[in-house]
Scaffold this active site. Structure first.
Site, short mmCIF file in Angstrom:
data_model
loop_
_atom_site.label_atom_id
_atom_site.label_comp_id
_atom_site.label_asym_id
_atom_site.label_seq_id
_atom_site.Cartn_x
_atom_site.Cartn_y
_atom_site.Cartn_z
N HIS A 294 1.60 5.29 -8.59
CA HIS A 294 0.62 5.02 -7.42
C HIS A 294 1.48 4.40 -6.36
O HIS A 294 2.26 3.68 -6.41
CB HIS A 294 -0.29 3.96 -7.83
CG HIS A 294 -1.58 4.06 -6.89
ND1 HIS A 294 -1.40 3.61 -5.65
CD2 HIS A 294 -2.83 4.22 -7.04
CE1 HIS A 294 -2.57 3.66 -4.97
NE2 HIS A 294 -3.58 4.07 -5.75
N ARG B 296 -5.90 5.91 2.09
CA ARG B 296 -5.60 6.76 2.64
C ARG B 296 -6.42 7.94 2.78
O ARG B 296 -6.47 8.86 3.70
CB ARG B 296 -4.08 7.29 1.72
CG ARG B 296 -3.12 6.49 1.69
CD ARG B 296 -1.81 7.07 0.96
NE ARG B 296 -2.03 7.32 -0.23
CZ ARG B 296 -2.17 6.26 -1.19
NH1 ARG B 296 -2.10 5.02 -0.92
NH2 ARG B 296 -2.33 6.75 -2.53
#
Length: 258
Positions: free
Chosen positions: A188, A208
């Site tokens: 991640h 995001r």
């Protein structure tokens, strides 16, 4: 634990979405190194799997007209992530555990398999350790499916659980299985590293998906410098696991992000 959601082309928020678009996004996100057949099956079957979870009791967030709500996510052209707030993974575990009990499947909690047993060239069982009672347990089996593993604990900072120490891969390897694509480690790209009390806590990709960007210590978008794009689409986002600090010079080309 997965926070963002489950990718499935349900087209509940944007009717332009389809399994074909999902397939294309997946292949592009993997820089076309993907096993295309597996990507195709995933894109085609994901909507049915989400509906199946819903039928088994998963409580997904809803649109105003009652359909499963979907959110944006990095690498996905349209809103595609079915989710339960920021705790989708926990809801999936709860749903699957409840359904397993409903099917009368035995679940052995706090039991760690330490070796697969063979009779000649065939699997015959597994030897395990009961962590609560401090004793060994033997399971006889004609076939074994390994759905375990992860190597996140090989990294100093990770969002992985403490037991992700490649035990699943080791079990398979020691039993004679061939391992492939070991260089592809899921990670991640955003996680907490400071203060120490939150080190390793994952920051969801949903950040995001909603427009968040990665910046380096100088405040510059280091991803854009390293991996310039020629389109206005969201570039592919790597999927999970290691919540380490971002270093663009070390990220493989197949792992672009924001």
């Amino acid at each position: 634990m997965a926070e963002g959601g489950v990718a499935a082309a349900l087209a509940n928020v944007d009717d332009r979405d389809s399994w074909r678009v999902h397939f294309a996004d997946t292949m592009r996100g993997g820089q076309y190194l993907n096993n295309w057949r597996m990507a195709e099956i995933h894109a085609k079957e994901a909507p049915d799997r989400v509906r199946e979870l819903e039928a088994w009791g998963a409580v997904f967030d809803r649109t105003p007209d009652g359909r499963i709500l979907q959110r944006n996510f990095g690498g996905h052209r349209y809103p595609r992530l079915a989710h339960v707030g920021d705790r989708t993974g926990l809801e999936m575990i709860r749903t699957l555990q409840d359904h397993a009990i409903h099917l009368d499947i035995d679940v052995h909690m706090e039991v760690t398999v330490i070796a697969l047993l063979k009779d000649g060239e065939r699997i015959s069982g597994a030897l395990a350790y009961d962590r609560e009672r401090g004793r060994f347990r033997l399971f006889r089996a004609k076939a074994i499916v390994l759905a375990t593993g992860g190597v996140g604990r090989a990294f100093s900072i990770t969002s992985n659980s403490w037991e992700y120490t490649a035990d699943g891969q080791a079990l398979a390897y020691n039993a004679g299985a061939a391992l492939q694509d070991m260089e592809f480690v899921q990670f991640h790209p955003t996680g907490m590293v400071w203060p120490p009390s939150v080190k390793g806590i994952l920051v969801t990709e949903g950040v995001r998906g909603e427009g968040g960007v990665l910046r380096n210590s100088e405040g510059r978008r280091s991803c854009s410098m390293t991996f310039p794009t020629t389109t206005n689409r969201r570039p592919p986002t790597p999927k999970k696991k290691v919540g380490d600090t971002y270093r663009a010079t070390r990220m493989p080309a197949a792992r672009r992000n924001c």
